[in-house]
Design an enzyme around this catalytic site. Structure first.
Site, short mmCIF file in Angstrom:
data_model
loop_
_atom_site.label_atom_id
_atom_site.label_comp_id
_atom_site.label_asym_id
_atom_site.label_seq_id
_atom_site.Cartn_x
_atom_site.Cartn_y
_atom_site.Cartn_z
N GLU A 286 0.26 3.62 1.75
CA GLU A 286 0.35 4.00 3.16
C GLU A 286 1.74 3.69 3.72
O GLU A 286 2.15 4.28 4.71
CB GLU A 286 -0.71 3.26 3.99
CG GLU A 286 -2.09 3.86 3.88
CD GLU A 286 -2.21 5.24 4.51
OE1 GLU A 286 -1.91 5.38 5.70
OE2 GLU A 286 -2.60 6.18 3.80
N TYR B 17 -1.69 0.01 10.70
CA TYR B 17 -1.96 -0.65 9.41
C TYR B 17 -0.73 -0.55 8.51
O TYR B 17 -0.28 -1.55 7.94
CB TYR B 17 -3.17 0.03 8.74
CG TYR B 17 -3.34 -0.34 7.28
CD1 TYR B 17 -3.91 -1.56 6.90
CD2 TYR B 17 -2.93 0.54 6.27
CE1 TYR B 17 -4.05 -1.89 5.56
CE2 TYR B 17 -3.07 0.21 4.93
CZ TYR B 17 -3.64 -1.00 4.58
OH TYR B 17 -3.78 -1.34 3.25
N SER C 40 0.83 -1.21 0.00
CA SER C 40 0.00 0.00 0.00
C SER C 40 0.86 1.26 0.00
O SER C 40 1.94 1.29 0.60
CB SER C 40 -0.87 -0.02 1.26
OG SER C 40 -1.41 1.26 1.50
P1 NAP Z 1 -11.45 -4.44 1.63
O1 NAP Z 1 -12.57 -4.06 0.72
O2 NAP Z 1 -11.41 -3.90 3.01
O3 NAP Z 1 -11.44 -6.05 1.69
C1 NAP Z 1 -10.67 -6.73 2.64
C2 NAP Z 1 -10.90 -8.22 2.47
O4 NAP Z 1 -10.10 -8.91 3.45
C3 NAP Z 1 -12.35 -8.68 2.69
O5 NAP Z 1 -12.64 -9.72 1.80
C4 NAP Z 1 -12.30 -9.22 4.13
O6 NAP Z 1 -13.27 -10.20 4.38
C5 NAP Z 1 -10.91 -9.86 4.11
N1 NAP Z 1 -10.38 -10.11 5.44
C6 NAP Z 1 -10.38 -9.30 6.51
N2 NAP Z 1 -9.83 -9.90 7.57
C7 NAP Z 1 -9.48 -11.14 7.16
C8 NAP Z 1 -8.90 -12.25 7.81
N3 NAP Z 1 -8.59 -12.23 9.10
N4 NAP Z 1 -8.69 -13.38 7.09
C9 NAP Z 1 -9.04 -13.44 5.78
N5 NAP Z 1 -9.61 -12.42 5.11
C10 NAP Z 1 -9.83 -11.29 5.81
O7 NAP Z 1 -10.05 -4.08 0.96
P2 NAP Z 1 -9.71 -3.70 -0.57
O8 NAP Z 1 -9.90 -2.24 -0.73
O9 NAP Z 1 -10.35 -4.66 -1.47
O10 NAP Z 1 -8.13 -3.91 -0.58
C11 NAP Z 1 -7.55 -5.19 -0.92
C12 NAP Z 1 -6.13 -5.25 -0.36
O11 NAP Z 1 -5.34 -4.20 -0.89
C13 NAP Z 1 -6.05 -5.10 1.15
O12 NAP Z 1 -4.96 -5.87 1.59
C14 NAP Z 1 -5.73 -3.62 1.35
O13 NAP Z 1 -5.07 -3.44 2.58
C15 NAP Z 1 -4.84 -3.38 0.16
N6 NAP Z 1 -4.84 -2.03 -0.40
C16 NAP Z 1 -6.00 -1.40 -0.71
C17 NAP Z 1 -5.95 -0.15 -1.32
C18 NAP Z 1 -7.22 0.57 -1.71
O14 NAP Z 1 -7.13 1.78 -1.98
N7 NAP Z 1 -8.35 -0.11 -1.83
C19 NAP Z 1 -4.70 0.45 -1.62
C20 NAP Z 1 -3.54 -0.24 -1.29
C21 NAP Z 1 -3.61 -1.49 -0.70
P3 NAP Z 1 -14.76 -9.84 4.94
O15 NAP Z 1 -15.55 -9.45 3.72
O16 NAP Z 1 -15.19 -11.10 5.58
O17 NAP Z 1 -14.58 -8.69 5.90
O1 F7E Z 2 -8.97 8.19 4.03
C1 F7E Z 2 -9.40 11.60 5.32
C2 F7E Z 2 -8.49 10.65 6.09
O2 F7E Z 2 -10.01 6.09 4.90
C3 F7E Z 2 -8.45 9.08 3.07
C4 F7E Z 2 -7.26 2.16 2.46
O3 F7E Z 2 -7.77 1.48 1.36
O4 F7E Z 2 -6.03 3.66 1.06
C5 F7E Z 2 -6.99 3.61 2.09
O5 F7E Z 2 -6.54 4.31 3.24
C6 F7E Z 2 -8.19 10.43 3.71
C7 F7E Z 2 -7.43 10.36 5.04
O6 F7E Z 2 -8.32 6.00 3.01
C8 F7E Z 2 -12.71 11.21 6.75
O7 F7E Z 2 -8.00 11.28 7.27
C9 F7E Z 2 -11.39 12.84 6.22
O8 F7E Z 2 -6.45 11.35 5.05
O9 F7E Z 2 -10.55 6.87 2.56
P1 F7E Z 2 -9.57 6.74 3.64
P2 F7E Z 2 -6.79 5.85 3.46
O10 F7E Z 2 -6.59 6.13 4.89
O11 F7E Z 2 -5.99 6.67 2.50
C10 F7E Z 2 -4.75 3.09 1.38
C11 F7E Z 2 -3.88 3.19 0.16
C12 F7E Z 2 -4.86 1.73 1.95
O12 F7E Z 2 -3.97 0.90 1.78
C13 F7E Z 2 -5.96 1.48 2.91
O13 F7E Z 2 -6.21 0.09 3.02
O14 F7E Z 2 -9.46 11.02 4.02
N1 F7E Z 2 -10.76 11.69 5.88
N2 F7E Z 2 -12.58 12.57 6.76
C14 F7E Z 2 -11.56 10.65 6.20
N3 F7E Z 2 -11.40 9.32 6.04
C15 F7E Z 2 -12.41 8.52 6.44
N4 F7E Z 2 -12.29 7.18 6.28
N5 F7E Z 2 -13.56 9.02 7.01
C16 F7E Z 2 -13.76 10.35 7.19
O15 F7E Z 2 -14.79 10.78 7.69
#
Ligand code: NAP
Ligand code: F7E
Length: 347
Positions: free
Chosen positions: A135, A156, A133
């Site tokens: 992050e 995280y 990520s």
């Molecule tokens: P998501 O929608 O939050 O999906 C997370 C998945 O992980 C769900 O299927 C969840 O299952 C499963 N999970 C949670 N805890 C688990 C456990 N203990 N054992 C097995 N499975 C588990 O995340 P996403 O946005 O699709 O992201 C996919 C991956 O990319 C994640 O690793 C995330 O950290 C990473 N990532 C995401 C982003 C982004 O912007 N979306 C960017 C960079 C990296 P349930 O449905 O049962 O909860």
């Molecule tokens: O926050 C600000 C918050 O929770 C984005 C995950 O998929 O991307 C995701 O992480 C920004 C942050 O995503 C609210 O403070 C303001 O600066 O949508 P987010 P994230 O933290 O960037 C990365 C790449 C991952 O890997 C993660 O799994 O928005 N923000 N107000 C807020 N964020 C949330 N959630 N809720 C608010 O009310």
């Protein structure tokens, strides 16, 4: 027929990746968790499609349970493993740091060990995609690329850095084919409703339809490089098709603030965001990541990957979807079906 195993198949990315791989003719296996409520909503369409259904297999397991991981990998004998499972909410990771580390960091290690044992027992190649990520870059100044040093700012992110290094270490120690994808934020109508983009687009639809009055948010100044999840799963697959494993940043190369997203989303339905948004200090994080902007040069040059959906198109796609959802909620409310109304988003 190639076999893929996906952890996190029920998540946003898991569902798009499943459709992408099924379309390529893969047999897809997914690890699911038992939930007290239905959690297969994002792959519902595939499960209801009689042709695709036969190419999809679901297995109960968990990244915190190495026994289940070993058993599933030995039974499935996958060619490709995509490790997408995670407690993926940054703010929640401050509340549940130990659990987040167990799933995200040690879960990755458990999976790598299960695959390593499988490879040595059956002498076959298994390629692994590890979901890294942006992050992990955290406080590192933008633009961030493959060579940028990590500076994680949440439990995280620290756990993802551990997962990244476990993956790299297993590649170097055991010659395993493992790639780290370092993906910047990617969104879609399937994005979880507690992430900021979807929280905003759900609110826009509900406010437009008179179902909600206010939207409470935290830090509006944070900047993110937002792309479309459907584009990013193709990049995951491409990374596993190279001759030798390498790590890649996946991003659009354009960043916007949360405030920019608000403006774009509310103006799409002719509303002024400032009339509806209020700041809730509880939504600020103990440490914030201010500015993420990815440099996707490497993946463009080596894998010929480029994002197809622009920021403006992404916002439009999400608002359109959630406005439609709100219209349906309103129709149900009008006939007295109030239990169909969703609760307030707290994340
Ligand atoms: P998501 O929608 O939050 O999906 C997370 C998945 O992980 C769900 O299927 C969840 O299952 C499963 N999970 C949670 N805890 C688990 C456990 N203990 N054992 C097995 N499975 C588990 O995340 P996403 O946005 O699709 O992201 C996919 C991956 O990319 C994640 O690793 C995330 O950290 C990473 N990532 C995401 C982003 C982004 O912007 N979306 C960017 C960079 C990296 P349930 O449905 O049962 O909860
Ligand atoms: O926050 C600000 C918050 O929770 C984005 C995950 O998929 O991307 C995701 O992480 C920004 C942050 O995503 C609210 O403070 C303001 O600066 O949508 P987010 P994230 O933290 O960037 C990365 C790449 C991952 O890997 C993660 O799994 O928005 N923000 N107000 C807020 N964020 C949330 N959630 N809720 C608010 O009310």
């Amino acid at each position: 027929m190639k076999k893929a195993l996906i952890t996190g198949i029920t998540g946003q990315d898991g569902s798009y990746l499943t459709e992408f791989l099924l379309d390529k003719g893969y047999e897809v296996h997914g690890i699911i968790r038992r939930g007290s409520t239905y959690n297969l909503g994002r792959i519902d369409a595939v499960l209801k499609n009689p042709k695709l259904y036969l190419q999809l297999y679901l297995h109960y397991g968990d990244l915190t349970d190495s026994t289940s991981l070993r058993k599933i990998i030995d039974e499935v004998r996958p060619d490709e493993v995509y490790n997408l499972g995670a407690q993926s909410h940054v703010k929640v990771s401050f509340d549940t740091p130990e659990y987040t580390a167990d799933v995200v960091a040690i879960g990755t290690l458990r999976l790598l060990e299960a695959v390593r044992a499988h490879i040595s027992m059956f002498n076959r190649e298994v390629r692994i995609y590890q979901a890294g990520s942006s992050e992990m870059f955290g406080a590192a100044p933008p633009p961030q690329r493959e060579s940028t040093e990590f500076y994680p700012r949440s439990p995280y992110a620290v756990s993802k850095v551990a997962g990244y290094w476990y993956a790299k270490n297993y590649r170097e120690s055991y010659g395993m084919y493992i790639v780290n994808g370092i993906l910047f934020n990617h969104e879609s109508p399937r994005r979880g409703e507690t992430f900021v983009t979807r929280k905003i687009t759900r609110a826009v639809g509900r406010i437009k339809e008179g179902l909600q009055d206010k939207l409470f948010l935290g830090n509006l100044d944070a900047k993110r490089d937002w792309g479309f999840a459907g584009d990013y799963v193709e990049a995951m697959w491409l990374m596993l098709q190279q001759e030798s494993p390498e790590d890649f940043v996946v991003a659009t190369g354009v960043a916007h603030s949360v405030r920019d997203f608000l403006k774009e989303a509310f103006s799409y339905v002719n509303l002024n965001w400032e009339d509806y948004v209020e700041i809730d200090p509880k939504l600020f994080r103990p440490a914030e990541v201010d500015y993420l902007l990815g440099d996707p040069t490497k993946i463009k040059e080596k894998l010929n990957w480029e994002p197809k959906v622009s920021f403006k198109e992404l916002v439009a796609m999400m608002v359109e979807h959630d406005w439609e959802l709100a219209k349906r909620e309103k129709a149900l409310k009008e006939v007295g079906y109030t239990s169909a109304l969703r609760g307030v988003t707290i994340g």
